[in-house]
Design a protein around this motif. Structure first.
Motif, PDB file in Angstrom:
ATOM      1  N   ALA A  75       0.862  -1.195   0.000  1.00 11.50           N
ATOM      2  CA  ALA A  75       0.000   0.000   0.000  1.00 11.50           C
ATOM      3  C   ALA A  75       0.891   1.235   0.000  1.00 11.50           C
ATOM      4  CB  ALA A  75      -0.918  -0.012   1.222  1.00 11.50           C
ATOM      5  N   ASP A 129       0.574   4.106  -1.062  1.00 10.56           N
ATOM      6  CA  ASP A 129      -0.077   5.411  -0.914  1.00 10.56           C
ATOM      7  C   ASP A 129      -0.342   5.771   0.541  1.00 10.56           C
ATOM      8  OD1 ASP A 129      -1.917   3.305  -0.783  1.00 10.56           O
ATOM      9  OD2 ASP A 129      -3.578   4.594  -1.368  1.00 10.56           O
ATOM     10  N   ARG A 130      -0.106   4.837   1.466  1.00 10.55           N
ATOM     11  CA  ARG A 130      -0.326   5.087   2.900  1.00 10.55           C
ATOM     12  C   ARG A 130       0.973   4.865   3.661  1.00 10.55           C
ATOM     13  NH1 ARG A 130      -4.332   0.916   4.334  1.00 10.55           N
ATOM     14  NH2 ARG A 130      -3.975   0.124   2.260  1.00 10.55           N
ATOM     15  N   TRP A 131       1.570   5.952   4.122  1.00 11.79           N
ATOM     16  CA  TRP A 131       2.789   5.884   4.904  1.00 11.79           C
ATOM     17  C   TRP A 131       2.424   5.970   6.382  1.00 11.79           C
ATOM     18  CZ3 TRP A 131       7.507   8.729   2.465  1.00 11.79           C
ATOM     19  CH2 TRP A 131       7.634   8.352   1.130  1.00 11.79           C
TER      20      TRP A 131
END
Length: 112
Positions: free
Chosen positions: A80, A82-84
């Motif tokens: 994923a 796009d999610r840090w």
């Protein structure tokens, strides 16, 4: 000049976790039982994985990811991108592993 683009190495990783080494160094540890381990090492220990490519998950320390939060470490799950995650020092690693969908490797007694 020809390059070997077909050369490959097999790995057993089902997930790749990127951890900012610079953030870990700035915290001077902050994780584990005594709050002295870097996040990558403490997470490997929590999950029971080794550094090698035959492990079920790869936890890799990277150079600076450019976020530089105070009192936290940047973590990226490559499944994923796009999610840090900003993981504060002393965070519950079992909860973090659950949030990332990672499970601990079975120990020697559990493999029977």
């Amino acid at each position: 000049m020809a390059t070997k683009l077909n050369a490959r190495v097999k790995a057993n990783w089902s997930a790749t976790i990127l951890v900012c080494a610079k953030c870990s160094k700035r915290l001077d540890g902050g994780f584990g039982k005594k709050q002295r381990q870097p996040l990558a090492k403490a997470l490997r220990k929590q999950l029971g994985v080794k550094l090698f490519r035959k492990a079920p998950v790869g936890i890799v320390e990277t150079k600076c990811l450019g976020i530089c939060p105070r009192g936290a470490v940047v973590l990226v799950d490559a499944r994923a991108p796009d999610r840090w995650h900003l993981v504060p020092a002393g965070a519950d690693l079992a909860a973090l592993a659950g949030d990332l969908g990672l499970v601990a490797s079975p120990g020697p007694a559990d493999r029977r």
